[in-house]
Design a protein around this motif. Structure first.
Motif, mmCIF file in Angstrom:
data_model
loop_
_atom_site.group_PDB
_atom_site.id
_atom_site.type_symbol
_atom_site.label_atom_id
_atom_site.label_comp_id
_atom_site.label_asym_id
_atom_site.label_seq_id
_atom_site.Cartn_x
_atom_site.Cartn_y
_atom_site.Cartn_z
ATOM 1 N N LYS A 50 42.202 4.993 -36.199
ATOM 2 C CA LYS A 50 43.117 5.761 -35.099
ATOM 3 C C LYS A 50 42.064 7.291 -35.190
ATOM 4 C CE LYS A 50 46.414 5.650 -37.399
ATOM 5 N NZ LYS A 50 48.198 4.689 -37.803
ATOM 6 N N ALA A 51 41.848 7.821 -36.123
ATOM 7 C CA ALA A 51 41.201 9.172 -36.015
ATOM 8 C C ALA A 51 40.223 8.844 -34.737
ATOM 9 C CB ALA A 51 40.951 9.813 -37.249
ATOM 10 N N GLU A 52 39.562 8.344 -35.420
ATOM 11 C CA GLU A 52 38.028 7.826 -34.260
ATOM 12 C C GLU A 52 38.692 8.157 -32.355
ATOM 13 O OE1 GLU A 52 33.628 6.468 -34.228
ATOM 14 O OE2 GLU A 52 35.543 5.299 -35.198
ATOM 15 N N ARG A 53 39.256 7.226 -32.503
ATOM 16 C CA ARG A 53 39.909 7.291 -31.123
ATOM 17 C C ARG A 53 40.484 8.280 -30.120
ATOM 18 N NH1 ARG A 53 43.039 2.807 -32.839
ATOM 19 N NH2 ARG A 53 42.302 0.474 -32.670
ATOM 20 N N GLN A 54 41.421 9.057 -31.764
ATOM 21 C CA GLN A 54 41.910 10.674 -30.861
ATOM 22 C C GLN A 54 40.865 11.197 -30.859
ATOM 23 O OE1 GLN A 54 45.276 11.967 -30.589
ATOM 24 N NE2 GLN A 54 45.581 9.798 -30.865
ATOM 25 N N ILE A 55 39.822 11.867 -31.771
ATOM 26 C CA ILE A 55 38.373 12.603 -31.145
ATOM 27 C C ILE A 55 37.784 12.122 -29.870
ATOM 28 C CG2 ILE A 55 36.544 13.865 -32.260
ATOM 29 C CD1 ILE A 55 38.092 13.081 -35.602
ATOM 30 N N LYS A 88 44.756 21.901 -30.676
ATOM 31 C CA LYS A 88 45.459 21.552 -31.453
ATOM 32 C C LYS A 88 46.743 20.209 -31.573
ATOM 33 C CE LYS A 88 49.803 24.033 -32.612
ATOM 34 N NZ LYS A 88 50.786 25.611 -31.914
ATOM 35 N N ALA A 89 47.051 19.690 -30.669
ATOM 36 C CA ALA A 89 47.535 18.175 -30.075
ATOM 37 C C ALA A 89 46.801 17.195 -31.264
ATOM 38 C CB ALA A 89 48.079 18.169 -28.905
ATOM 39 N N ILE A 90 45.560 17.300 -30.451
ATOM 40 C CA ILE A 90 44.899 15.755 -31.517
ATOM 41 C C ILE A 90 44.414 16.278 -33.257
ATOM 42 C CG2 ILE A 90 42.234 15.076 -32.500
ATOM 43 C CD1 ILE A 90 42.087 15.345 -28.737
ATOM 44 N N MET A 91 45.134 17.697 -33.485
ATOM 45 C CA MET A 91 44.513 17.601 -35.206
ATOM 46 C C MET A 91 45.787 17.337 -35.555
ATOM 47 S SD MET A 91 41.900 19.100 -35.717
ATOM 48 C CE MET A 91 40.661 19.207 -35.188
ATOM 49 N N GLU A 92 47.357 17.646 -35.087
ATOM 50 C CA GLU A 92 48.386 17.359 -34.891
ATOM 51 C C GLU A 92 48.460 15.623 -35.539
ATOM 52 O OE1 GLU A 92 50.411 18.601 -36.650
ATOM 53 O OE2 GLU A 92 49.653 20.124 -36.357
ATOM 54 N N ILE A 105 39.397 23.222 -39.143
ATOM 55 C CA ILE A 105 38.225 23.239 -38.017
ATOM 56 C C ILE A 105 39.902 23.517 -37.333
ATOM 57 C CG2 ILE A 105 38.027 22.046 -36.355
ATOM 58 C CD1 ILE A 105 36.159 20.966 -38.167
ATOM 59 N N ASN A 106 39.945 24.816 -37.099
ATOM 60 C CA ASN A 106 40.766 25.234 -36.391
ATOM 61 C C ASN A 106 40.794 25.316 -35.214
ATOM 62 O OD1 ASN A 106 38.332 27.750 -35.740
ATOM 63 N ND2 ASN A 106 39.434 28.392 -37.856
ATOM 64 N N SER A 107 41.237 25.984 -33.602
ATOM 65 C CA SER A 107 41.550 25.552 -32.565
ATOM 66 C C SER A 107 40.074 27.067 -31.639
ATOM 67 C CB SER A 107 42.967 26.184 -31.586
ATOM 68 O OG SER A 107 43.077 27.517 -32.556
ATOM 69 N N GLU A 108 39.711 27.525 -32.463
ATOM 70 C CA GLU A 108 38.689 29.314 -32.216
ATOM 71 C C GLU A 108 37.597 28.477 -32.273
ATOM 72 O OE1 GLU A 108 41.343 29.984 -34.264
ATOM 73 O OE2 GLU A 108 42.638 31.073 -32.240
ATOM 74 N N LYS A 109 37.369 27.707 -32.909
ATOM 75 C CA LYS A 109 36.186 27.656 -33.733
ATOM 76 C C LYS A 109 35.937 26.118 -32.202
ATOM 77 C CE LYS A 109 32.942 25.203 -36.699
ATOM 78 N NZ LYS A 109 32.910 24.224 -38.329
ATOM 79 N N ALA A 110 36.535 25.391 -31.930
ATOM 80 C CA ALA A 110 36.991 24.225 -30.765
ATOM 81 C C ALA A 110 36.854 25.203 -29.769
ATOM 82 C CB ALA A 110 38.124 24.172 -30.942
#
Length: 818
Positions: free
Chosen positions: A612-617, A635-639, A711-716
């Motif tokens: 499921k995580a791979e699909r989200q990413i 952020k939504a995907i990380m949640e 992993i944070n949004s700034e890095k993304a």
């Protein structure tokens, strides 16, 4: 005219039937008539006020019609008054049905009121303690007496506090906190809390609000944090010194909310405390252990001292929450259980505590742990009914509830794992706790925007539906009618100009509040008396068990006894230790017979989460058209990824106890089988060696981990605007796999570690039993005269105590003029 007698006592919760035989009443055996068999004490407690038409129909059948029969009632005055109303209501029902058969209520034989019986039980308890304390010889029997006497002392201390406890249980979505807030008359308890941080709250009335809770770091003794409301400062402030970091954190909340209405400040404070960890953390952060003790002014109109227990949801997968709920129930003395339901979620998996309480609701509800919950008078609240239509509500309650027992809580494989719990024969109230709270808030002028919106949108609907008219009091038609009529009368008296009063009554909360107060005023003392009575019997049982061991020792010759003790202390202990060592080796070797299927299910859960995580990413955009949206999308995907990790953690916590209980069951069976091979040892001794406590599984020490820690949004945003997007996806997925992989290894390591420790503890319990039995046997032989005298003293004391109990029993059932 022929006579029959009905004897009922609210302390014993028993009913007896007698027939007149030439002026003398003789008891009728329950087995003599199928119509009476269900009322036998063997089938559980009998509550007079729960009976209705079917009860009187059964009387008609058992005694071949009651047209020319006079019913003599023997009971307390309160119960007689209720019985009079029940008979009158039944006769009106018979008349409506066109039946000429009516009940003839005759003589009333008054029993002492519950207060007098409580005083007598307390007197017998004191006399029995004094008898054992002064007459028992020093030795193992007196040691056991003193240990059990402590239970009695604790029971008396709790009872003398004169509290009536209301313990609220139910799922997270059942609205327990909103319901309690409505009764209190202020929104002070956190609502819609996250299950992973839920705690237990104990709330009592006090004019000056306070909050107390225990703060600990790792395994230190901890310190009590106390906050007190200051009218001068218009905020809460600490009155004790605690950890500086925690104090600063709470002070910041208090300062931020200073000047707001008092109830809002209390809610913010409790919400902040609720968000703190429940158990030790690896980083040494403070955590809150036990319950949050709250004092706040309550609106409930009564002279009774009520204590409310708001517990974590019964559908929690957290073993920590299960422990908290068990702790709450273990503290109940003189208590009534209030079970909360959401209408469309009536069925489902419950935890072992709620399951066992309901399953045993017709059995004795007091035990050696001091728990005294009046299950027969438990209230069942179908809450949040304003959200559903009439048809939905009827459908929800038209069939019995299916309750499931967690696999880890099945000790005996012959036990049922699932059972039906039919609310049709329970005391059920329909309530909109939201409407009730808004009504109280409107009257006190403390409505917030959400409350005002609810009143504007829903008040007319609630007032029109009058939810209390759906209530039913078990099979007691008259009691049901009386509850509804009381609310109807109060509703009419309030008048259309008093919308808040009408809304409160129509919400169904008024009927619940009246029932709670009636329970406290009429029946609570009977529960106290029953709890004290059972505690005395428990103390006596311990002395009697020890006498049986001494009796077996007296039967043996000296040489046989010494040989027996040697065999117990050497061969049997060696066998137990060998079984334990073999078991621990099997655990390390992960032999299939010792590894339940749930272990592989955890691995499957981890694999599914990764998929499921791979699909989200892969949902991350390949082309960045709007870079400013990357942080939001990330952020939504990380949640979602965090949710998957939480699901794995929750699944482990759910299955962890199952695995460990099953493993312990394997060891227990091996040891029991080995001990059973000692055919030459008397069964009474074997049974005492085999009597060990249930295996308790400690709370998991594994902390949850979040992707946002890595992993944070700034890095993304940086990666998406400067480098290869695929690389970022790989890094995120790799981090997810690393986290779940570490967690999975930690799960297996913890299971092995706990299993090893619990195996040693179980073996030690058996060994301690062996030493205790051996000590009694050796004591009997080495100091034969003293042991025999000890037993003789104990038996003499027991006989005297049993005479006191027999006299008490006779006094309970003897009329005040007899």
């Amino acid at each position: 005219m022929h006579k029959i007698m009905i004897k009922y006592h609210p302390v014993k919760k028993e009913i007896h039937f007698l027939t007149d035989d030439n002026g003398s009443f003789n008891e009728v055996k329950y087995t003599d008539s199928p119509a009476l068999e269900e009322y036998s004490p063997e089938n559980g407690e009998f509550l007079l006020q729960d009976q209705g038409y079917s009860f009187f129909d059964n009387l008609q059948e058992a005694f071949l019609g009651l047209q020319n029969t006079e019913i003599v009632f023997k009971g307390t005055k309160i119960d007689y008054e209720d019985f009079q109303k029940m008979v009158a209501n039944y006769n009106r029902h018979q008349e409506r049905e066109g039946s000429e058969v009516k009940l003839n209520l005759g003589e009333f034989i008054e029993l002492p009121d519950v207060g007098a019986i409580y005083d007598e039980i307390k007197s017998v308890a004191g006399d029995t303690v004094e008898l054992f304390e002064s007459e028992l010889s020093e030795g193992s029997t007196k040691d056991i007496f003193r240990a059990r006497k402590q239970k009695l002392d604790d029971k008396v201390t709790d009872i003398e506090q004169d509290n009536v406890n209301l313990c609220f249980v139910g799922t997270y979505s059942s609205g327990k906190s909103t319901f309690i807030n409505a009764i209190i008359g202020a929104k002070i308890l956190p609502e819609k809390i996250r299950p992973e941080t839920a705690k237990m709250f104990r709330i009592k009335h006090a004019e000056l609000p306070t909050v107390n809770f225990l703060v600990k770091t790792n395994n230190d003794a901890g310190s009590v944090a106390s906050l007190l409301w200051s009218d001068d400062l218009n905020k809460f402030q600490f009155t004790t010194n605690i950890n500086d970091g925690l104090k600063g954190q709470i002070d910041k909340v208090c300062q931020k909310n200073a000047g707001k209405p008092r109830h809002e400040q209390m809610r913010s404070l409790l919400n902040a405390i609720n968000e703190m960890p429940n158990s030790p953390c690896e980083d040494g952060v403070c955590f809150v252990e036990g319950m949050i003790d709250v004092r706040y002014p309550m609106d409930i109109q009564s002279d009774i001292n009520f204590t409310f227990y708001d517990t974590p949801g019964t559908d929690s997968n957290s073993s920590e929450h299960l422990r908290i709920l068990k702790d709450a129930l273990a503290q109940q003395t003189n208590s009534v259980l209030i079970v909360m339901y959401e209408p469309v979620k009536m069925d489902g998996k419950g935890n072992s505590v709620l399951y066992d309480l309901m399953l045993k609701s017709q059995a004795d509800s007091s035990n050696e742990d001091g728990v005294t919950i009046d299950l027969s008078r438990s209230l069942h609240i179908v809450n949040q009914v304003d959200r559903y239509g009439t048809t939905e509500l009827r459908d929800a309650l038209s069939k019995p509830i299916r309750l499931s027992k967690n696999v880890q809580d099945v000790i005996d494989e012959s036990e049922e794992n699932e059972f039906e719990y039919d609310l049709q024969d329970k005391r059920v109230f329909y309530v909109s706790s939201k409407a009730a709270y808004c009504a109280r808030a409107q009257k006190k002028g403390i409505c917030d925007l959400d409350d005002e919106e609810f009143i504007e949108d829903s008040a007319d609907k609630v007032i029109k539906r009058k939810y209390y008219r759906n209530n039913h009091m078990a099979d007691a038609e008259f009691d049901t009618q009386e509850v509804i009529e009381l609310s109807d009368a109060q509703f009419e008296q309030s008048g259309s100009d008093q919308v808040s009063d009408q809304l409160y009554i129509a919400s169904g909360m008024y009927a619940v509040e009246r029932e709670i107060i009636k329970y406290a005023e009429k029946y609570a003392l009977a529960v106290k008396a029953k709890g004290l009575y059972d505690a005395v019997l428990y103390m006596m049982d311990g002395v009697e068990d020890e006498c049986q061991v001494i009796e077996e020792a007296k039967r043996l010759e000296k040489e046989d006894l010494l040989a027996l003790v040697a065999k117990l202390k050497t061969d049997m202990i060696a066998d137990i230790n060998q079984c334990t060592e073999d078991f621990k080796k099997d655990i390390k070797a992960k032999k299939p017979e010792i590894m339940p299927a749930e272990i592989s299910l955890i691995q499957t859960k981890v694999t599914n989460a990764s998929t499921k995580a791979e699909r989200q990413i892969n949902k991350l955009p390949r082309i960045v058209l709007k870079p400013e949206k990357i942080g939001e999308k990330n952020k939504a995907i990380m949640e979602n990824l965090n949710d998957y990790i939480h699901e794995v953690d929750a699944f482990y916590l759910e299955k962890r106890a199952t695995i460990l209980q099953q493993q312990m069951k394997v060891l227990k069976k091996k040891i029991e089988s080995k001990i059973a091979e000692y055919k030459e040892i008397d069964n009474s001794i074997i049974s005492k060696i085999l009597k060990i406590g249930d295996t308790t599984i400690p709370t998991s020490s594994i902390s949850s981990i979040r992707m946002s820690d890595y992993i944070n949004s700034e890095k993304a945003l940086w990666i998406f605007t400067t480098t290869d997007k695929g690389k970022y996806k790989e890094e995120v997925f790799g981090e997810f796999l690393a986290i779940t992989g570490r967690q999975h290894k930690a799960y297996l390591k913890e299971i092995d570690s706990v299993a090893q420790k619990k195996a040693e503890e179980m073996a030690q319990q058996f060994i301690e039993n062996i030493f205790r039995v051996s000590e009694t046997l050796e004591h009997t032989q080495e100091e034969a005269y003293q042991a025999v005298r000890e037993q003789a003293d104990a038996l003499r004391c027991l006989n005297l105590a049993k005479e006191k109990i027999a006299t008490l029993e006779e006094r309970i059932w003897r009329g005040i003029n007899e």
